[in-house]
Design a protein around this motif. Structure first.
Motif, PDB file in Angstrom:
ATOM      1  N   GLN A 238       9.069  -2.337 -13.127  1.00 43.59           N
ATOM      2  CA  GLN A 238       8.043  -1.753 -13.992  1.00 43.59           C
ATOM      3  C   GLN A 238       6.687  -1.871 -13.302  1.00 43.59           C
ATOM      4  OE1 GLN A 238       8.440  -4.075 -17.542  1.00 43.59           O
ATOM      5  NE2 GLN A 238       7.186  -5.749 -16.760  1.00 43.59           N
ATOM      6  N   PRO A 239       5.716  -1.090 -13.744  1.00 40.99           N
ATOM      7  CA  PRO A 239       4.397  -1.114 -13.093  1.00 40.99           C
ATOM      8  C   PRO A 239       3.738  -2.486 -13.218  1.00 40.99           C
ATOM      9  CG  PRO A 239       4.633   0.845 -14.460  1.00 40.99           C
ATOM     10  CD  PRO A 239       5.807  -0.039 -14.775  1.00 40.99           C
ATOM     11  N   ARG A 240       2.999  -2.840 -12.190  1.00 41.63           N
ATOM     12  CA  ARG A 240       2.242  -4.091 -12.170  1.00 41.63           C
ATOM     13  C   ARG A 240       0.944  -3.894 -12.957  1.00 41.63           C
ATOM     14  NH1 ARG A 240       2.298  -8.682  -8.969  1.00 41.63           N
ATOM     15  NH2 ARG A 240       0.296  -9.536  -8.265  1.00 41.63           N
ATOM     16  N   GLY A 241       0.462  -4.956 -13.602  1.00 42.76           N
ATOM     17  CA  GLY A 241      -0.784  -4.879 -14.351  1.00 42.76           C
ATOM     18  C   GLY A 241      -1.965  -4.557 -13.445  1.00 42.76           C
ATOM     19  N   ALA A 242      -3.089  -4.181 -14.066  1.00 45.23           N
ATOM     20  CA  ALA A 242      -4.238  -3.675 -13.314  1.00 45.23           C
ATOM     21  C   ALA A 242      -5.298  -4.754 -13.105  1.00 45.23           C
ATOM     22  CB  ALA A 242      -4.857  -2.488 -14.036  1.00 45.23           C
ATOM     23  N   VAL A 243      -5.991  -4.651 -11.975  1.00 46.44           N
ATOM     24  CA  VAL A 243      -7.225  -5.396 -11.726  1.00 46.44           C
ATOM     25  C   VAL A 243      -8.365  -4.461 -12.108  1.00 46.44           C
ATOM     26  CG1 VAL A 243      -8.684  -6.505 -10.003  1.00 46.44           C
ATOM     27  CG2 VAL A 243      -6.188  -6.749  -9.882  1.00 46.44           C
ATOM     28  N   LEU A 244      -9.244  -4.921 -12.991  1.00 45.12           N
ATOM     29  CA  LEU A 244     -10.296  -4.070 -13.539  1.00 45.12           C
ATOM     30  C   LEU A 244     -11.666  -4.463 -12.999  1.00 45.12           C
ATOM     31  CD1 LEU A 244      -9.163  -4.132 -17.279  1.00 45.12           C
ATOM     32  CD2 LEU A 244      -8.521  -2.480 -15.526  1.00 45.12           C
ATOM     33  N   VAL A 245     -12.454  -3.464 -12.687  1.00 45.36           N
ATOM     34  CA  VAL A 245     -13.857  -3.637 -12.303  1.00 45.36           C
ATOM     35  C   VAL A 245     -14.692  -2.804 -13.261  1.00 45.36           C
ATOM     36  CG1 VAL A 245     -15.595  -3.197 -10.533  1.00 45.36           C
ATOM     37  CG2 VAL A 245     -13.360  -4.112  -9.880  1.00 45.36           C
ATOM     38  N   ALA A 246     -15.572  -3.455 -14.004  1.00 39.62           N
ATOM     39  CA  ALA A 246     -16.388  -2.788 -15.022  1.00 39.62           C
ATOM     40  C   ALA A 246     -15.506  -1.998 -15.995  1.00 39.62           C
ATOM     41  CB  ALA A 246     -17.421  -1.871 -14.369  1.00 39.62           C
ATOM     42  N   GLY A 247     -14.336  -2.550 -16.319  1.00 33.48           N
ATOM     43  CA  GLY A 247     -13.434  -1.937 -17.287  1.00 33.48           C
ATOM     44  C   GLY A 247     -12.528  -0.862 -16.727  1.00 33.48           C
ATOM     45  N   ARG A 248     -12.689  -0.517 -15.444  1.00 28.97           N
ATOM     46  CA  ARG A 248     -11.857   0.528 -14.845  1.00 28.97           C
ATOM     47  C   ARG A 248     -10.895  -0.072 -13.830  1.00 28.97           C
ATOM     48  NH1 ARG A 248     -15.591   5.904 -13.862  1.00 28.97           N
ATOM     49  NH2 ARG A 248     -16.329   6.114 -16.019  1.00 28.97           N
ATOM     50  N   PRO A 249      -9.638   0.413 -13.795  1.00 25.01           N
ATOM     51  CA  PRO A 249      -8.676  -0.146 -12.846  1.00 25.01           C
ATOM     52  C   PRO A 249      -8.987   0.265 -11.405  1.00 25.01           C
ATOM     53  CG  PRO A 249      -7.706   1.692 -14.053  1.00 25.01           C
ATOM     54  CD  PRO A 249      -9.037   1.435 -14.679  1.00 25.01           C
ATOM     55  N   VAL A 250      -8.900  -0.700 -10.507  1.00 28.43           N
ATOM     56  CA  VAL A 250      -9.027  -0.401  -9.077  1.00 28.43           C
ATOM     57  C   VAL A 250      -7.675  -0.572  -8.390  1.00 28.43           C
ATOM     58  CG1 VAL A 250     -11.463  -1.008  -8.977  1.00 28.43           C
ATOM     59  CG2 VAL A 250      -9.749  -2.779  -8.527  1.00 28.43           C
ATOM     60  N   THR A 251      -6.645  -0.832  -9.205  1.00 27.39           N
ATOM     61  CA  THR A 251      -5.277  -0.891  -8.716  1.00 27.39           C
ATOM     62  C   THR A 251      -4.396  -0.057  -9.632  1.00 27.39           C
ATOM     63  OG1 THR A 251      -4.729  -2.832 -10.061  1.00 27.39           O
ATOM     64  CG2 THR A 251      -5.603  -3.248  -7.858  1.00 27.39           C
ATOM     65  N   GLY A 252      -3.212   0.295  -9.127  1.00 27.20           N
ATOM     66  CA  GLY A 252      -2.259   1.054  -9.925  1.00 27.20           C
ATOM     67  C   GLY A 252      -0.864   0.817  -9.401  1.00 27.20           C
ATOM     68  N   SER A 253       0.095   1.639  -9.829  1.00 26.97           N
ATOM     69  CA  SER A 253       1.483   1.539  -9.384  1.00 26.97           C
ATOM     70  C   SER A 253       2.036   2.929  -9.154  1.00 26.97           C
ATOM     71  CB  SER A 253       2.338   0.792 -10.409  1.00 26.97           C
ATOM     72  OG  SER A 253       1.931  -0.547 -10.530  1.00 26.97           O
ATOM     73  N   ARG A 254       2.928   3.045  -8.151  1.00 27.22           N
ATOM     74  CA  ARG A 254       3.551   4.323  -7.814  1.00 27.22           C
ATOM     75  C   ARG A 254       5.067   4.169  -7.865  1.00 27.22           C
ATOM     76  NH1 ARG A 254       5.774   6.869  -3.357  1.00 27.22           N
ATOM     77  NH2 ARG A 254       5.637   4.943  -2.125  1.00 27.22           N
ATOM     78  N   ASP A 255       5.725   5.118  -8.509  1.00 25.80           N
ATOM     79  CA  ASP A 255       7.182   5.102  -8.596  1.00 25.80           C
ATOM     80  C   ASP A 255       7.752   5.593  -7.265  1.00 25.80           C
ATOM     81  OD1 ASP A 255       9.845   5.232  -9.191  1.00 25.80           O
ATOM     82  OD2 ASP A 255       9.587   6.287 -11.102  1.00 25.80           O
ATOM     83  N   SER A 256       8.352   4.678  -6.513  1.00 18.59           N
ATOM     84  CA  SER A 256       8.885   5.036  -5.192  1.00 18.59           C
ATOM     85  C   SER A 256      10.271   5.658  -5.272  1.00 18.59           C
ATOM     86  CB  SER A 256       8.948   3.788  -4.307  1.00 18.59           C
ATOM     87  OG  SER A 256       9.931   2.888  -4.798  1.00 18.59           O
ATOM     88  N   GLY A 257      10.954   5.473  -6.412  1.00 18.45           N
ATOM     89  CA  GLY A 257      12.309   5.994  -6.546  1.00 18.45           C
ATOM     90  C   GLY A 257      13.358   5.120  -5.894  1.00 18.45           C
ATOM     91  N   GLY A 258      12.964   4.028  -5.260  1.00 20.20           N
ATOM     92  CA  GLY A 258      13.911   3.138  -4.603  1.00 20.20           C
ATOM     93  C   GLY A 258      14.379   2.028  -5.522  1.00 20.20           C
ATOM     94  N   ARG A 259      15.169   1.101  -4.954  1.00 22.00           N
ATOM     95  CA  ARG A 259      15.671  -0.013  -5.771  1.00 22.00           C
ATOM     96  C   ARG A 259      14.505  -0.896  -6.212  1.00 22.00           C
ATOM     97  NH1 ARG A 259      20.561  -3.296  -3.544  1.00 22.00           N
ATOM     98  NH2 ARG A 259      20.668  -3.810  -5.764  1.00 22.00           N
ATOM     99  N   LEU A 260      13.551  -1.144  -5.307  1.00 26.65           N
ATOM    100  CA  LEU A 260      12.316  -1.820  -5.696  1.00 26.65           C
ATOM    101  C   LEU A 260      11.361  -0.720  -6.127  1.00 26.65           C
ATOM    102  CD1 LEU A 260      12.020  -4.440  -2.800  1.00 26.65           C
ATOM    103  CD2 LEU A 260      13.275  -4.585  -4.955  1.00 26.65           C
ATOM    104  N   ARG A 261      11.407  -0.398  -7.391  1.00 27.27           N
ATOM    105  CA  ARG A 261      10.944   0.902  -7.864  1.00 27.27           C
ATOM    106  C   ARG A 261       9.439   1.125  -7.730  1.00 27.27           C
ATOM    107  NH1 ARG A 261      12.426   3.566 -13.764  1.00 27.27           N
ATOM    108  NH2 ARG A 261      11.173   5.462 -13.515  1.00 27.27           N
ATOM    109  N   TYR A 262       8.621   0.187  -8.238  1.00 23.96           N
ATOM    110  CA  TYR A 262       7.174   0.442  -8.295  1.00 23.96           C
ATOM    111  C   TYR A 262       6.420  -0.280  -7.176  1.00 23.96           C
ATOM    112  CZ  TYR A 262       7.679   2.754 -12.780  1.00 23.96           C
ATOM    113  OH  TYR A 262       8.023   3.642 -13.778  1.00 23.96           O
TER     114      TYR A 262
END
Length: 484
Positions: free
Chosen positions: A50-74
């Protein structure tokens, strides 16, 4: 016949008991070992399901997650990765985590029990919770001003809110994109080798993990020790200092780059950065007094976390008198991180009180509900308020009438101290340019920000390197961003 059946039943029962005992042993006593085994990828599969939680700067995320489609999905993604890399660090499926991604991994990955209403039930049912978010203290305008100010130079910037210890900017250049390390394919391995083998060391967090000789910026600490110990009672009175100054017990005579340092008052010596005056003061204060003052400012603290670990800044506690004299001007083996020198400026600006630095404001669950505030921010008295006021006066004098003029901001009270730190064998290395400062709006009693800048510019002409010329303009841009 009946006897054989009974024996067979008893033997089968014993086998069943043995099977249950072994299953219990595996599930209860050996589960941790099997779970940690490199051959067991189930934990990793669940971790990245599942997606990893976000690191926020001034309330906006500077990190995200991408679905790779592999066994280690995100896989982890980063917005403006090089800008925020000294804050976030990396989260890699191959190489683990660093910096804030490591310090707050439990929250971001969903493993922290604070994210669950009934943690015991989640453990029993092996439920994997959604990752929470980490709200940082970073000010995006200040972070951008520091990053753009350093540009292609090698160096670092750390900025702190003096009253609270909130870290407002943390920049290290050259930087890197942590997104290159997120996955587990061959490209990730190639990026890891390239980044770790690069001569410029882009993955080194110079703001937190690199120590430098602080040069003349350490004279703030020496001046504080002189005032607190009573060695100086009047910053405008002559100090009875020769020029040059013979280092105690040696034939070495220490000189000055500036004129008029003989018998200079502390205020004038601070503005002109007279090595002779401060070296003599350091020798008179002595090792114990100077080391104690340095300790109160944060030197030799091996437990500092923001929550990412910070390299300890060093002030030697076993020196002879000549070495103490050199340490008093930020040389010998005195070394400090940019964050440490920002703490020095912050303590002066905050009336002698030093607030513990912190990079996290609060953590929330996946729904945005606050589960914990940031770490408890403590303050300690580093100097008396009268000493702090005198140090402020001297730092303002540097900006208004000395080498710190490039940091001046119209309509703002700015205090600063420049430094040019020698290093290398026989001091043959290109000097480091330092500037530490603080700023306060004219209509405010509370300082807005304290900043430390160090520039390693190997491409610059040695004669052109100075804290005022190279580092002060960067500090000015960061302070201006803090004041809006």
């Amino acid at each position: 016949m009946i006897r054989c059946i009974r024996l067979t039943a008893a033997f089968s029962f014993l086998l069943l008991v043995a099977l249950l005992v072994n299953a219990g042993r595996v599930q209860v006593y050996e589960a941790e070992n099997y779970g940690a085994s490199p051959a067991n990828r189930r934990g990793q599969i669940v971790r990245y399901a599942q997606p990893r939680g976000a690191v926020l700067v001034a309330g906006r995320p500077v990190t995200g997650s991408r679905d790779s489609g592999g066994r280690l999905r995100y896989e982890r993604t980063y917005t403006e990765g090089p800008l925020y890399a000294p804050v976030t660090g990396y989260a890699s499926q191959t190489y683990g985590t660093s910096l804030l991604e490591r310090a707050e991994d439990g929250i971001l990955s969903g493993a922290d029990d604070r994210l669950a209403t009934f943690p015991w039930w989640d453990r029993l049912t092996r439920t994997h919770r959604r990752g929470g978010s980490v709200r940082t203290t970073i000010n995006p305008r200040m972070q951008r001003a520091a990053f753009d100010g350093l540009g292609d130079k090698k160096g670092a910037v750390a900025a702190i809110e003096p009253a609270t210890g909130r870290v407002l900017a943390l920049v290290s250049t050259p930087s890197y994109d942590p997104g290159e390390l997120s996955g587990n394919d061959a490209a990730v391995g190639a990026a890891w080798r390239r980044l770790n083998g690069a001569e410029q060391q882009p993955m080194l967090n110079r703001a937190l993990r690199q120590t430098y000789p602080p040069g003349s910026t350490f004279k703030v600490v020496t001046a504080a020790a002189a005032l607190e110990s009573g060695r100086v009672t009047d910053i405008d009175a002559p100090t009875d200092s020769p020029d040059p100054y013979p280092l105690p017990g040696t034939d070495t005579r220490l000189g000055n780059a500036a004129e008029g340092c003989e018998d200079a008052p502390l205020k004038d010596a601070f503005r002109a950065s007279c090595n002779t005056v401060f070296a003599r003061l350091g020798a008179r204060i002595g090792l114990a007094g100077l080391a104690d003052t340095a300790r109160r400012f944060g030197f030799n603290d091996r437990m500092l976390r923001i929550p990412s670990p910070v390299a300890p800044s060093n002030f030697d506690t076993r020196m002879d008198a000549s070495q103490v004299a050199l340490s008093a001007i930020g040389q010998y083996d005195t070394a400090a991180t940019p964050l440490q020198m920002a703490m020095v400026a912050a303590a002066v600006a905050n009336g002698g009180q030093l607030a513990s630095p912190s990079l996290v404001d609060e953590v929330t669950d996946a729904r945005g509900v606050v589960v914990a505030g940031g770490p408890r921010r403590t303050t300690r008295q580093v100097t008396g308020p009268v000493t702090a006021q005198q140090l402020q006066e001297m730092m303002v004098d540097v900006v208004e009438h000395g080498s710190g003029r490039p940091a001046a901001i119209k309509g703002v009270t700015v205090g600063g101290k420049t430094g040019t730190a020698q290093h290398g064998v026989r001091n043959e290395g290109t000097p480091y340019a330092w500037f530490i400062s603080w700023a306060r709006a004219k209509d405010s009693y509370e300082p807005a920000v304290a900043v430390a800048v160090v520039v390693e510019d190997a491409a610059a002409d040695r004669a052109d390197i100075s804290g005022g010329g190279n580092a002060a303009p960067i500090a000015r841009a960061v302070m201006a961003a803090a004041l809006g």
